[in-house]
Design a protein around this motif. Structure first.
Motif, PDB file in Angstrom:
ATOM      1  N   GLU A  12     -29.110 110.198  47.850  1.00 57.10           N
ATOM      2  CA  GLU A  12     -27.821 109.573  47.675  1.00 57.10           C
ATOM      3  C   GLU A  12     -27.189 108.842  48.750  1.00 57.10           C
ATOM      4  O   GLU A  12     -26.928 107.710  48.724  1.00 57.10           O
ATOM      5  CB  GLU A  12     -26.747 110.570  46.770  1.00 57.10           C
ATOM      6  CG  GLU A  12     -27.323 110.921  45.640  1.00 57.10           C
ATOM      7  CD  GLU A  12     -26.478 112.226  44.900  1.00 57.10           C
ATOM      8  OE1 GLU A  12     -26.311 113.225  45.984  1.00 57.10           O
ATOM      9  OE2 GLU A  12     -26.220 112.332  43.859  1.00 57.10           O
ATOM     10  N   GLY A  62     -16.117 109.421  40.081  1.00 51.71           N
ATOM     11  CA  GLY A  62     -16.844 110.748  40.281  1.00 51.71           C
ATOM     12  C   GLY A  62     -18.133 110.498  39.858  1.00 51.71           C
ATOM     13  O   GLY A  62     -19.209 111.374  39.653  1.00 51.71           O
ATOM     14  N   THR A  63     -18.604 109.089  39.639  1.00 51.48           N
ATOM     15  CA  THR A  63     -20.107 108.726  39.901  1.00 51.48           C
ATOM     16  C   THR A  63     -20.118 107.959  41.136  1.00 51.48           C
ATOM     17  O   THR A  63     -19.657 106.926  41.389  1.00 51.48           O
ATOM     18  CB  THR A  63     -20.684 107.815  38.708  1.00 51.48           C
ATOM     19  OG1 THR A  63     -20.292 108.553  37.574  1.00 51.48           O
ATOM     20  CG2 THR A  63     -21.593 107.304  38.689  1.00 51.48           C
ATOM     21  N   LYS A  81     -21.542 117.517  49.781  1.00 58.38           N
ATOM     22  CA  LYS A  81     -22.543 117.763  48.305  1.00 58.38           C
ATOM     23  C   LYS A  81     -23.604 116.913  47.961  1.00 58.38           C
ATOM     24  O   LYS A  81     -24.429 117.228  47.515  1.00 58.38           O
ATOM     25  CB  LYS A  81     -21.186 117.697  47.486  1.00 58.38           C
ATOM     26  CG  LYS A  81     -21.852 117.756  45.950  1.00 58.38           C
ATOM     27  CD  LYS A  81     -20.890 117.360  44.789  1.00 58.38           C
ATOM     28  CE  LYS A  81     -21.672 117.027  43.520  1.00 58.38           C
ATOM     29  NZ  LYS A  81     -20.755 116.862  42.414  1.00 58.38           N
ATOM     30  N   LEU A  82     -23.334 115.621  48.701  1.00 59.19           N
ATOM     31  CA  LEU A  82     -24.405 114.569  48.092  1.00 59.19           C
ATOM     32  C   LEU A  82     -25.652 114.989  48.838  1.00 59.19           C
ATOM     33  O   LEU A  82     -25.492 115.435  50.092  1.00 59.19           O
ATOM     34  CB  LEU A  82     -23.878 113.058  48.655  1.00 59.19           C
ATOM     35  CG  LEU A  82     -22.444 112.799  47.665  1.00 59.19           C
ATOM     36  CD1 LEU A  82     -21.955 111.495  48.099  1.00 59.19           C
ATOM     37  CD2 LEU A  82     -22.526 112.874  46.048  1.00 59.19           C
ATOM     38  N   TYR A 108     -10.866 106.992  41.675  1.00 57.96           N
ATOM     39  CA  TYR A 108     -12.059 107.978  42.114  1.00 57.96           C
ATOM     40  C   TYR A 108     -12.876 108.056  40.597  1.00 57.96           C
ATOM     41  O   TYR A 108     -12.137 108.681  39.729  1.00 57.96           O
ATOM     42  CB  TYR A 108     -11.854 109.236  42.418  1.00 57.96           C
ATOM     43  CG  TYR A 108     -12.761 110.133  42.652  1.00 57.96           C
ATOM     44  CD1 TYR A 108     -13.610 109.763  44.335  1.00 57.96           C
ATOM     45  CD2 TYR A 108     -13.134 111.186  41.990  1.00 57.96           C
ATOM     46  CE1 TYR A 108     -14.729 110.634  44.281  1.00 57.96           C
ATOM     47  CE2 TYR A 108     -14.204 112.178  42.367  1.00 57.96           C
ATOM     48  CZ  TYR A 108     -15.061 111.529  43.487  1.00 57.96           C
ATOM     49  OH  TYR A 108     -15.994 112.523  43.900  1.00 57.96           O
ATOM     50  N   PHE A 154     -14.892 104.992  50.503  1.00 59.47           N
ATOM     51  CA  PHE A 154     -15.301 106.110  49.719  1.00 59.47           C
ATOM     52  C   PHE A 154     -15.440 107.193  50.708  1.00 59.47           C
ATOM     53  O   PHE A 154     -16.257 107.114  51.471  1.00 59.47           O
ATOM     54  CB  PHE A 154     -16.636 105.798  48.838  1.00 59.47           C
ATOM     55  CG  PHE A 154     -17.126 106.835  48.242  1.00 59.47           C
ATOM     56  CD1 PHE A 154     -16.606 107.323  46.832  1.00 59.47           C
ATOM     57  CD2 PHE A 154     -18.181 107.669  48.535  1.00 59.47           C
ATOM     58  CE1 PHE A 154     -17.103 108.274  46.408  1.00 59.47           C
ATOM     59  CE2 PHE A 154     -18.919 108.666  48.212  1.00 59.47           C
ATOM     60  CZ  PHE A 154     -18.230 109.051  46.966  1.00 59.47           C
ATOM     61  N   ASP A 177     -27.118 109.476  38.114  1.00 58.74           N
ATOM     62  CA  ASP A 177     -26.102 109.918  39.225  1.00 58.74           C
ATOM     63  C   ASP A 177     -24.799 109.874  38.090  1.00 58.74           C
ATOM     64  O   ASP A 177     -24.411 109.013  37.290  1.00 58.74           O
ATOM     65  CB  ASP A 177     -26.075 108.845  39.981  1.00 58.74           C
ATOM     66  CG  ASP A 177     -24.978 108.917  40.787  1.00 58.74           C
ATOM     67  OD1 ASP A 177     -24.827 110.274  41.417  1.00 58.74           O
ATOM     68  OD2 ASP A 177     -24.276 108.075  41.207  1.00 58.74           O
ATOM     69  N   GLU A 179     -34.196 114.113  42.029  1.00 55.98           N
ATOM     70  CA  GLU A 179     -32.872 114.825  42.400  1.00 55.98           C
ATOM     71  C   GLU A 179     -33.109 116.174  41.482  1.00 55.98           C
ATOM     72  O   GLU A 179     -32.220 117.122  41.558  1.00 55.98           O
ATOM     73  CB  GLU A 179     -31.609 114.312  41.965  1.00 55.98           C
ATOM     74  CG  GLU A 179     -30.372 115.060  42.714  1.00 55.98           C
ATOM     75  CD  GLU A 179     -28.860 114.664  42.178  1.00 55.98           C
ATOM     76  OE1 GLU A 179     -28.128 114.138  42.682  1.00 55.98           O
ATOM     77  OE2 GLU A 179     -28.824 114.755  40.999  1.00 55.98           O
ATOM     78  N   TYR A 211      -9.790 118.541  46.426  1.00 58.18           N
ATOM     79  CA  TYR A 211     -10.420 119.430  47.551  1.00 58.18           C
ATOM     80  C   TYR A 211      -9.688 119.311  48.709  1.00 58.18           C
ATOM     81  O   TYR A 211     -10.088 120.042  49.643  1.00 58.18           O
ATOM     82  CB  TYR A 211     -11.942 119.040  47.528  1.00 58.18           C
ATOM     83  CG  TYR A 211     -12.976 118.935  46.433  1.00 58.18           C
ATOM     84  CD1 TYR A 211     -12.787 119.586  45.460  1.00 58.18           C
ATOM     85  CD2 TYR A 211     -13.926 117.860  46.469  1.00 58.18           C
ATOM     86  CE1 TYR A 211     -13.611 119.567  44.302  1.00 58.18           C
ATOM     87  CE2 TYR A 211     -14.969 117.960  45.475  1.00 58.18           C
ATOM     88  CZ  TYR A 211     -14.643 118.886  44.295  1.00 58.18           C
ATOM     89  OH  TYR A 211     -15.666 118.748  43.369  1.00 58.18           O
ATOM     90  N   ASN A 259     -12.259 112.778  46.023  1.00 54.01           N
ATOM     91  CA  ASN A 259     -11.942 114.048  45.077  1.00 54.01           C
ATOM     92  C   ASN A 259     -10.596 114.827  45.787  1.00 54.01           C
ATOM     93  O   ASN A 259     -10.915 115.657  46.402  1.00 54.01           O
ATOM     94  CB  ASN A 259     -12.877 114.877  44.629  1.00 54.01           C
ATOM     95  CG  ASN A 259     -12.315 115.701  43.465  1.00 54.01           C
ATOM     96  OD1 ASN A 259     -11.267 115.914  43.098  1.00 54.01           O
ATOM     97  ND2 ASN A 259     -13.478 116.138  42.679  1.00 54.01           N
TER      98      ASN A 259
END
Ligand code: AHM
Ligand code: MG
Length: 315
Positions: free
Chosen positions: A263, A229-230, A257-258, A227, A245, A116, A93, A203, A200
């Motif tokens: 991921e 964020g990992t 995003k991922l 959440y 999730f 990550d 990544e 958003y 999240n």
């Protein structure tokens, strides 16, 4: 006291013996990932004491701040995987391009996200390492359903190594006293449903109307929100406690995003193997998508079958 501890090494050798697709080469690779992640775990644990947290001051080609631990973990994985002689190509990544290992007789392509959730490291919040392994014959851009093995290591309140090679999902907790990962979570199955939703929600204004309605509806029931964020931590909690999730597409990130190959697909493979449901672009199975490039992004939803179906009923 342990009565009959099964080490990750024992388990890998047994998996190799029982499963046609698992070869000695794959066992060597997974064993090396075990070695590297033990070293990363030791550094993560000491990170408040030594000069290894904080940003390097560099920005990677994707615009993310590179953390010192990102750089360290990336180099370690890279060098130690290469040294096994089993690797044809490596994709990280943290690196724009794949690296084809010269003069290698190795059969495998390993995709990895070395650290990550690394923006969480300074706050002592769990971070992870994610990996996904393919045979070289299909080339770099294979569908996720061609993965031979995938897994993650979560550096949390304990360190856990979770992987699948296509016959279930098993988790191994690092015993710091003996320095070995021991089978602690055999045959992980995601609960059929759970109360937790994980997204999240900052958003929310950038999500489409259907998703906004779904989130509104969740608040009328007895849901609870979590959440981290990992991804590795949020997905791990979902495997253990059930629920859902989501890291969806938004007007800010229409493609999501991922990263699909680094991921989404490893977690989609693990999710299906654990009896859950995983959804990618257009709410389709992400494992059946042919990636356009190694860093292609994707929306991602994973979780308990009942929660995923409830989400789909709003689509
Ligand atoms: P990273 O690999 O650069 O740390 O970014 C990926 C992380 C995932 O672990 C996590 O699910 C997601 O980014 C969180 O994104 P956001 O902070 O936008 O909610
Ligand atoms: Mg990541």
């Amino acid at each position: 006291m342990y009565k009959n501890a099964v080490t990750l090494t024992d388990f890998l050798l047994e998996d190799e013996r029982k499963n046609d697709k698992t070869t000695l080469g794959l066992t060597i690779l997974l064993h090396q990932i075990e070695n590297v992640t033990k070293i990363i775990a030791a550094h993560v644990k000491a990170s408040g004491l030594v000069d290894i947290i904080g940003a390097t001051g560099k920005t990677n080609v994707f615009g993310d701040q590179v953390q010192k631990l990102d750089e360290f973990s990336n180099k370690l994985l890279f060098d130690m995987l290469k040294s096994t002689g089993q690797v044809h190509a490596l994709v990280s990544e943290e690196m724009e391009k794949e690296v084809i290992v010269e003069n290698s007789k190795g059969d495998y392509i390993v995709y990895f996200d070395p650290l990550d959730g690394s923006s969480n490291v300074e706050s002592n919040i769990p971070i992870g390492t994610i990996f996904s392994i393919y045979h070289k014959d299909g080339g770099l851009l294979q569908k996720g359903n061609k993965q031979i093995a995938a897994g993650y290591v979560l550096y949390g309140s304990s360190v856990i190594f979770v992987y699948t090679s296509g016959s279930g999902v098993n988790g191994f907790t690092l015993d710091p006293g003996i320095g070995a990962f021991l089978l602690s979570h055999p045959d992980i199955k995601i609960p059929k449903e759970g109360k937790i939703y994980s997204i999240n929600e900052a958003y929310e204004p950038t999500f489409d109307r259907k998703l906004q309605n779904y989130l509104k509806n969740l608040k009328n029931g007895d849901s609870v929100a979590r959440y981290v964020g990992t991804l590795a931590a949020d997905a791990h909690r979902t495997f253990i406690k059930g629920g859902i999730f989501l890291h969806p597409a938004s007007s800010k990130n229409p493609e999501g995003k991922l990263r699909l190959m680094l991921e989404v697909n490893p977690f989609a493979f693990l999710t299906f193997q654990a009896g859950g449901i995983a959804l990618g672009a257009n709410n389709k199975n992400p494992l059946s998508i042919t990636p356009k490039h190694i860093h292609v992004r994707s929306p991602f939803v994973m979780g308990s079958p009942k929660n995923a179906k409830a989400y789909l009923s709003f689509q």
